[in-house]
Design an enzyme around this catalytic site. Structure first.
Site, PDB file in Angstrom:
ATOM      1  N   GLU A 193      -8.786   2.194  -2.009  1.00 30.46           N
ATOM      2  CA  GLU A 193      -9.529   1.896  -0.768  1.00 30.46           C
ATOM      3  C   GLU A 193     -10.237   3.136  -0.230  1.00 30.46           C
ATOM      4  OE1 GLU A 193      -7.056  -0.069   2.041  1.00 30.46           O
ATOM      5  OE2 GLU A 193      -8.097   0.734   3.779  1.00 30.46           O
ATOM      6  N   TRP A 202     -14.624  14.061   5.804  1.00 32.24           N
ATOM      7  CA  TRP A 202     -14.198  12.697   5.450  1.00 32.24           C
ATOM      8  C   TRP A 202     -14.863  11.689   6.353  1.00 32.24           C
ATOM      9  CZ3 TRP A 202      -8.714  10.975   7.377  1.00 32.24           C
ATOM     10  CH2 TRP A 202      -8.564  11.276   8.731  1.00 32.24           C
ATOM     11  N   TYR A 228      -2.277  11.971   7.251  1.00 30.98           N
ATOM     12  CA  TYR A 228      -2.624  10.711   7.897  1.00 30.98           C
ATOM     13  C   TYR A 228      -2.083   9.532   7.088  1.00 30.98           C
ATOM     14  CZ  TYR A 228      -5.344   7.140  10.207  1.00 30.98           C
ATOM     15  OH  TYR A 228      -5.716   6.033  10.911  1.00 30.98           O
ATOM     16  N   ARG A 276       0.859  -1.189   0.000  1.00 29.26           N
ATOM     17  CA  ARG A 276       0.000   0.000   0.000  1.00 29.26           C
ATOM     18  C   ARG A 276       0.884   1.224   0.000  1.00 29.26           C
ATOM     19  NH1 ARG A 276      -3.719   2.151   4.978  1.00 29.26           N
ATOM     20  NH2 ARG A 276      -1.717   3.140   5.475  1.00 29.26           N
ATOM     21  N   GLU A 309      -4.472  -7.450   4.987  1.00 27.82           N
ATOM     22  CA  GLU A 309      -3.596  -6.350   5.402  1.00 27.82           C
ATOM     23  C   GLU A 309      -2.815  -6.798   6.634  1.00 27.82           C
ATOM     24  OE1 GLU A 309      -5.642  -2.910   7.014  1.00 27.82           O
ATOM     25  OE2 GLU A 309      -4.118  -1.557   6.226  1.00 27.82           O
ATOM     26  N   HIS A 319      -8.722   7.001   2.442  1.00 28.22           N
ATOM     27  CA  HIS A 319      -9.213   7.356   3.782  1.00 28.22           C
ATOM     28  C   HIS A 319     -10.472   8.217   3.763  1.00 28.22           C
ATOM     29  CE1 HIS A 319      -6.132   5.381   6.056  1.00 28.22           C
ATOM     30  NE2 HIS A 319      -5.174   5.990   5.413  1.00 28.22           N
ATOM     31  N   ARG A 333     -13.796  -4.929   3.485  1.00 28.15           N
ATOM     32  CA  ARG A 333     -12.629  -4.623   4.316  1.00 28.15           C
ATOM     33  C   ARG A 333     -12.870  -4.751   5.815  1.00 28.15           C
ATOM     34  NH1 ARG A 333      -8.182  -4.053   4.352  1.00 28.15           N
ATOM     35  NH2 ARG A 333      -7.807  -1.937   5.072  1.00 28.15           N
ATOM     36  N   ASP A 344      -4.903   3.893  -0.219  1.00 32.51           N
ATOM     37  CA  ASP A 344      -6.025   4.154   0.686  1.00 32.51           C
ATOM     38  C   ASP A 344      -6.329   5.653   0.678  1.00 32.51           C
ATOM     39  OD1 ASP A 344      -7.841   4.286   2.765  1.00 32.51           O
ATOM     40  OD2 ASP A 344      -6.660   3.035   4.132  1.00 32.51           O
ATOM     41  N   GLU A 371     -13.780  -0.768   6.298  1.00 37.63           N
ATOM     42  CA  GLU A 371     -13.131  -0.907   7.607  1.00 37.63           C
ATOM     43  C   GLU A 371     -13.900  -0.219   8.724  1.00 37.63           C
ATOM     44  OE1 GLU A 371      -9.346   0.863   6.372  1.00 37.63           O
ATOM     45  OE2 GLU A 371      -9.644   2.412   7.875  1.00 37.63           O
TER      46      GLU A 371
HETATM   47  O1  EZ4 Z   1      -7.129   4.362   9.624  1.00 39.30           O
HETATM   48  O2  EZ4 Z   1      -6.854   1.480  11.689  1.00 39.30           O
HETATM   49  O3  EZ4 Z   1      -6.415   0.523   6.111  1.00 39.30           O
HETATM   50  N1  EZ4 Z   1      -6.086   0.895   7.196  1.00 39.30           N
HETATM   51  C1  EZ4 Z   1      -6.410   2.069   7.724  1.00 39.30           C
HETATM   52  C2  EZ4 Z   1      -6.016   2.289   9.171  1.00 39.30           C
HETATM   53  C3  EZ4 Z   1      -7.107   3.003   9.941  1.00 39.30           C
HETATM   54  C4  EZ4 Z   1      -6.903   2.838  11.427  1.00 39.30           C
HETATM   55  C5  EZ4 Z   1      -8.032   3.481  12.220  1.00 39.30           C
HETATM   56  O4  EZ4 Z   1      -7.981   3.085  13.539  1.00 39.30           O
HETATM   57  O5  EZ4 Z   1      -7.012   2.880   7.082  1.00 39.30           O
HETATM   58  O6  EZ4 Z   1      -4.791   2.968   9.246  1.00 39.30           O
HETATM   59 CO    CO Z   2      -7.930   1.929   5.334  1.00 42.00          CO
END
Ligand code: EZ4
Ligand code: CO
Length: 398
Positions: free
Chosen positions: A232, A398, A159, A147, A335, A208, A279, A206, A258
């Protein structure tokens, strides 16, 4: 057989983990993960005050009945706190049942459908040279898929990039965000990665939850030449209808889920085949029992598994995931962010990570233990996930 006690263990060997330990009158014990990153104490209270008193005196073998009574008995359905608490019970009871059977959990889930479990790891860098170093480090560790996250020119903290991946403050860290700059820079980063590492390396990204459906549609199109394994969380996907728009415009595969905690969050996404990978984590979806049902639903639509496996899923939650990964037919990828050496010491485990592949091991049950003395030497530390603000101070949607 009866449950005589259940205890919640909160520990922070580098980051916070919530573990439920269920004890029986025959001496067999089970472990379950209930870690909800940044909201740990809410789940501790839910378990201690509302779940443990209901468990004591019940038959640990009645996993489905216990699950249904906790889910329906609450009246207040779903939500991450409730579902993390129920997940810990479900996983602990599967651990007990498998230990009593003298079999590793995957054998009770149908046995192995594959020899080993393919993983992906995380590479990130504030700029392209730092990213390349990180990709090389993951390749050296054996990861067969990676990733890729990078900083965006003009943004100070992001992040999932470098040290910002972990919550590190008693109040949320404030990060800045600029969608236009991100959409401009990311395809260039993937172009550079493909030029450096070639066409075969399996790459993921990702987003996010940061984009609107039309922005996600454009990003998916722009990334098509770089052949991603998936994009993702392109949007905050609780707006399931919005994924129709994304899907109409791009063939980049999509992975979502997730932050979802029940099958109801997936009805449109799976039913209309708007995504390619689901996920959800065992830990946040109510446990092994409901996640297996989700995978069966997803299989009807050629959708595969991709269980969430960040650092904030404890080794107990990881172990449960790896047993499921080995057993289900429609496995996609796992993952695996790994844990600190101290975390591995607090949670000794039978699962192994070799050449980028996981295996749950052959120990009866989940194959995981908890060193309670070491755990108590590393008490809970308040920590929060970051928030994103735009240049004018608005919280990003977000
Ligand atoms: O942001 O687990 O795909 N993994 C992620 C993680 C999540 C954290 C949140 O607690 O996006 O890094
Ligand atoms: Co994620």
């Amino acid at each position: 057989m009866k449950i005589v006690d259940a205890r919640v263990v909160l520990t922070s060997p580098g980051r916070n983990f919530v573990t439920l330990k269920v004890e029986t009158d025959e001496g067999v014990t089970g472990l379950g993960d209930a870690t909800l990153n940044g909201r740990e104490l809410a789940v501790v209270g839910y378990l201690r005050d509302h779940v443990v008193p209901l468990l004591v005196g019940t038959d640990p073998h009645r996993i489905e009945d216990t699950w249904q009574s906790l889910y329906r008995g609450a009246y207040w359905r779903r939500g991450p706190v409730t579902m993390a608490a129920i997940a810990a019970v479900d996983v602990a009871l599967w651990d007990i049942k498998a230990k009593v059977a003298g079999l590793p959990l995957y054998q009770l889930l149908g046995g192995a459908s594959r020899e080993r479990v393919r993983t992906y790891g995380h590479a990130s860098g504030r700029d392209v040279p730092e990213l390349f170093d990180s990709i090389r480090a993951r390749l050296a560790e054996g990861y067969p898929a990676i990733r890729v996250q990078t900083g965006v020119p003009g943004l100070k903290r992001m992040y999932g990039v470098g040290h910002d991946a972990a919550p590190d403050a008693a109040r949320p860290v404030v990060e800045d965000w600029d969608t236009a700059a991100y959409l401009r820079s990311l395809p260039r980063v993937f172009d550079a990665v493909r030029q450096e590492f070639g066409p075969e390396l399996v790459l993921l990204h990702d987003a996010h939850h940061r984009l609107t459906p039309i922005q996600a549609a454009r990003l998916g199109k722009d990334l098509e030449p770089y052949d991603l394994f998936w994009l993702e969380d392109c949007t905050p996907a609780e707006n399931q209808d919005g994924l129709r728009l994304v899907r109409r415009h791009t063939t980049t595969p999509l992975a979502i889920g997730e932050v979802f905690n029940t099958v109801f969050d997936y009805q449109t996404l799976v039913g209309e085949q708007l995504i390619d990978y689901v996920r959800s984590a065992v830990t946040h979806f109510g446990g092994v029992s409901p996640l297996r049902k989700l995978f069966d639903f997803a299989a009807q639509h050629q959708i595969k598994s991709a269980i969430h496996g960040p650092e904030d899923i404890s080794p107990v939650g990881m172990a449960a995931a790896i047993h499921l990964d080995l057993a289900i037919h429609n496995f996609g990828i796992q993952e695996y962010a790994g844990h600190t050496p101290l975390t591995h010491e607090v949670f000794p485990h039978a699962y192994t990570f070799t050449d980028g592949y996981l295996h749950p091991g052959e120990a009866p049950g989940l194959g995981i233990e908890l060193d309670e003395e070491l755990a108590s030497a590393h008490p809970y530390e308040p920590a929060y996930l970051p928030i994103n603000r735009l240049q004018d101070g608005t919280i990003h949607d977000w």
